[in-house]
Design an enzyme around this catalytic site. Structure first.
Site, PDB file in Angstrom:
ATOM      1  N   LYS A  38       0.839  -1.199   0.000  1.00 27.44           N
ATOM      2  CA  LYS A  38       0.000   0.000   0.000  1.00 27.44           C
ATOM      3  C   LYS A  38       0.878   1.255   0.000  1.00 27.44           C
ATOM      4  O   LYS A  38       2.088   1.169   0.264  1.00 27.44           O
ATOM      5  CB  LYS A  38      -0.928  -0.019   1.206  1.00 27.44           C
ATOM      6  CG  LYS A  38      -0.203  -0.012   2.530  1.00 27.44           C
ATOM      7  CD  LYS A  38      -1.186  -0.026   3.669  1.00 27.44           C
ATOM      8  CE  LYS A  38      -0.488  -0.060   5.004  1.00 27.44           C
ATOM      9  NZ  LYS A  38      -1.332   0.350   6.096  1.00 27.44           N
ATOM     10  N   ARG A 133     -10.014   0.752  15.307  1.00 22.60           N
ATOM     11  CA  ARG A 133     -10.007   1.522  14.062  1.00 22.60           C
ATOM     12  C   ARG A 133     -11.096   0.924  13.183  1.00 22.60           C
ATOM     13  O   ARG A 133     -12.221   1.381  13.217  1.00 22.60           O
ATOM     14  CB  ARG A 133      -8.615   1.436  13.434  1.00 22.60           C
ATOM     15  CG  ARG A 133      -8.430   2.291  12.213  1.00 22.60           C
ATOM     16  CD  ARG A 133      -6.986   2.289  11.726  1.00 22.60           C
ATOM     17  NE  ARG A 133      -6.492   0.987  11.315  1.00 22.60           N
ATOM     18  CZ  ARG A 133      -5.282   0.771  10.785  1.00 22.60           C
ATOM     19  NH1 ARG A 133      -4.449   1.778  10.607  1.00 22.60           N
ATOM     20  NH2 ARG A 133      -4.899  -0.440  10.417  1.00 22.60           N
ATOM     21  N   TYR A 274      16.150  30.890   5.046  1.00 22.57           N
ATOM     22  CA  TYR A 274      15.040  31.682   5.603  1.00 22.57           C
ATOM     23  C   TYR A 274      15.165  31.840   7.110  1.00 22.57           C
ATOM     24  O   TYR A 274      15.518  30.889   7.807  1.00 22.57           O
ATOM     25  CB  TYR A 274      13.701  30.981   5.328  1.00 22.57           C
ATOM     26  CG  TYR A 274      13.300  30.949   3.883  1.00 22.57           C
ATOM     27  CD1 TYR A 274      12.995  32.119   3.185  1.00 22.57           C
ATOM     28  CD2 TYR A 274      13.197  29.731   3.212  1.00 22.57           C
ATOM     29  CE1 TYR A 274      12.610  32.071   1.857  1.00 22.57           C
ATOM     30  CE2 TYR A 274      12.805  29.679   1.881  1.00 22.57           C
ATOM     31  CZ  TYR A 274      12.514  30.859   1.204  1.00 22.57           C
ATOM     32  OH  TYR A 274      12.134  30.811  -0.098  1.00 22.57           O
ATOM     33  N   MET A 322      11.685  24.727   0.244  1.00 24.37           N
ATOM     34  CA  MET A 322      10.821  23.826  -0.533  1.00 24.37           C
ATOM     35  C   MET A 322      11.660  22.964  -1.499  1.00 24.37           C
ATOM     36  O   MET A 322      11.410  21.772  -1.664  1.00 24.37           O
ATOM     37  CB  MET A 322       9.792  24.636  -1.314  1.00 24.37           C
ATOM     38  CG  MET A 322       8.744  23.778  -1.974  1.00 24.37           C
ATOM     39  SD  MET A 322       7.585  24.735  -2.969  1.00 24.37           S
ATOM     40  CE  MET A 322       6.692  25.635  -1.744  1.00 24.37           C
TER      41      MET A 322
HETATM   42  C1  LIG Z   1      -3.870  -4.065   8.283  1.00 25.27           C
HETATM   43  C2  LIG Z   1      -2.383  -3.890   8.202  1.00 25.27           C
HETATM   44  N1  LIG Z   1      -1.613  -4.975   8.174  1.00 25.27           N
HETATM   45  C3  LIG Z   1      -0.275  -4.892   8.103  1.00 25.27           C
HETATM   46  C4  LIG Z   1       0.364  -3.672   8.046  1.00 25.27           C
HETATM   47  C5  LIG Z   1       1.876  -3.611   7.974  1.00 25.27           C
HETATM   48  O1  LIG Z   1       2.409  -3.006   9.102  1.00 25.27           O
HETATM   49  P1  LIG Z   1       3.989  -2.831   9.266  1.00 25.27           P
HETATM   50  O2  LIG Z   1       4.412  -1.819   8.265  1.00 25.27           O
HETATM   51  O3  LIG Z   1       4.163  -2.356  10.653  1.00 25.27           O
HETATM   52  O4  LIG Z   1       4.558  -4.165   8.997  1.00 25.27           O
HETATM   53  C6  LIG Z   1      -0.412  -2.500   8.080  1.00 25.27           C
HETATM   54  C7  LIG Z   1       0.244  -1.185   8.058  1.00 25.27           C
HETATM   55  O5  LIG Z   1      -0.143  -0.210   8.567  1.00 25.27           O
HETATM   56  C8  LIG Z   1      -1.817  -2.615   8.149  1.00 25.27           C
HETATM   57  O6  LIG Z   1      -2.611  -1.532   8.195  1.00 25.27           O
END
Ligand SMILES: Cc1ncc(COP(=O)(O)O)c(C=O)c1O
Length: 392
Positions: A38, A133, A274, A322
């Site tokens: 992700k 969550r 700056y 920036m």
């Molecule tokens: C549902 C879920 N599983 C696994 C992970 C992986 O976590 P990590 O990066 O701590 O291994 C995440 C990351 O936020 C997550 O949201």
């Protein structure tokens, strides 16, 4: 993309693969593993990372958004793609159309899938055991089990939960142990049907590896005894989720790099950047580097953090702009012709060409954050250069 500014992130795919095999070694042969790709694979390039992992045998990949899943499908990724965020009715249709795997955490999502599906759909079911969550509370487990037993269309493949404090997962009395015990009770409802269970993020996997080495009553036996599935994120990208974990050998994958644009000679009392927050206390040589907060080098590191320059750690001086930041390179360039340092590599974190290393944890700690955020904050305009990516 053509590059007119030599600021980029080197992505070392060989290190990624090394980390993947380290994780697989901890897992053994028959455990579900879903590498998390992700957020653009934590900033590393989701398509290329997914291609490399798929080539190394990964059967499933984890994304947050449907959009991320669609991008991977468009790039030809065939592995199972789990979508963790949830979805509405329109999202359910897309998930089905692109054969993504929904991680379901509300009854509304179940109903959206039921009504959109023409054929059986594989589903993973998320439970809340303390993160508070997303996910069903454990009191829904029995009802959900009954529902999935009867459903013609929704095929329950796995149940999952997520650690809030993975860093204590090796311990018998930590928050993770408490979550694991609750999750064990949930899994009892689904066990007879061969539904598998996953919960170990990087903290959990590192905790498992550590717990295996422990021989004390402190050890979290619940984490060792079960074949919990893995969902590694951070660890894949080469960083430990806590300082006390070192059992798994990891190699950082990303190096954030730029070069010296120009060097200015300044006098005692002259200021830099700056707000004139830094003033020279000696005649100084200041290297100007074309990378700034728009590229992910947070302004909070101003006057605090370092970069690697000619194999040495040199301080960032004055406020990060920036598009630029400045380094005090006086000690390194003293007695040399300054023009020879133009275009010299500067490493904000990661490795230089001689394998000198600066951890992204340094930048994370100077911005009061965690390395997850430092990696995912590397800006979109920073090109990713992939080393060791084989053609598929
Ligand atoms: C549902 C879920 N599983 C696994 C992970 C992986 O976590 P990590 O990066 O701590 O291994 C995440 C990351 O936020 C997550 O949201």
């Amino acid at each position: 993309m053509e590059m007119f500014r030599r600021t980029y992130a080197d992505i070392n795919i060989e290190n990624l693969i090394h980390n993947w095999h380290q994780i697989k070694n901890v897992a053994g042969d028959d455990r579900f593993i879903c590498p998390m790709v992700k957020a653009n694979a934590y900033g590393h390039g989701d398509v290329q990372v997914s291609q490399a992992l798929e080539r190394e045998g990964a059967l499933g990949l984890g994304v947050c958004l449907i959009e991320e899943g669609l991008l991977l499908r468009a790039a030809g990724i065939k592995a199972d793609i789990l979508v963790f965020r949830g979805f509405d009715k329109r999202g359910a249709e897309k998930i089905l159309e692109y054969q993504l795997i929904p991680v379901v955490s509300t009854w509304e999502q179940i109903h959206s899938l039921e009504s959109a599906a023409d054929e059986p759909v594989k589903v993973h079911l998320k439970f809340n055991t303390g993160m508070n969550r997303i996910g069903f509370n454990s009191d829904q487990a029995e009802k959900l089990d009954e529902y999935f037993r009867k459903s013609e269309k929704l095929k329950l493949k796995a149940v999952l939960t997520h650690f809030a404090c993975g860093e204590d997962s090796h311990l018998a009395n930590g928050f993770s142990a408490q979550q694991t015990k609750e999750f064990i009770q949930i899994t009892e409802f689904f066990k007879s049907r061969g539904v598998y269970s996953h919960l170990l993020n990087s903290g959990g996997i590192a905790g498992l590896a550590k717990a295996r080495t422990m021989n004390t009553p402190d050890k979290n036996q619940h984490i060792v005894d079960r074949n919990w599935g893995f969902r590694p994120g951070l660890m894949l990208y080469g960083y430990q989720s806590a300082d006390h974990f070192s059992e798994i050998d990891l190699k950082p994958v990303m190096s954030l790099k730029s070069v010296v644009n120009n060097i200015r000679s300044i006098k005692i009392g002259d200021s830099v950047s700056y707000g004139a927050t830094w003033k020279a206390t000696r005649p100084s040589q200041i290297a100007v580097v074309p990378i700034g907060y728009a590229d992910g080098v947070h302004r909070l590191v101003s006057n605090k953090s370092h970069a690697l320059f000619a194999g040495k750690k040199v301080p960032i001086v004055g406020r990060v702009c920036m598009d630029f930041l400045m380094l005090d390179v006086t000690d390194v360039v003293q007695g040399t012709e300054t023009s020879r340092w133009i275009e010299e590599d500067v490493i904000l974190f990661g490795y230089d060409e001689k394998d000198n290393f600066l951890s992204a944890n340094e930048m994370a700690s100077h911005t009061n954050t965690i390395v997850w955020e430092t990696l995912t904050s590397v800006g979109e305009r920073v090109p990713r250069h992939f080393k060791g990516l084989k053609k598929t």
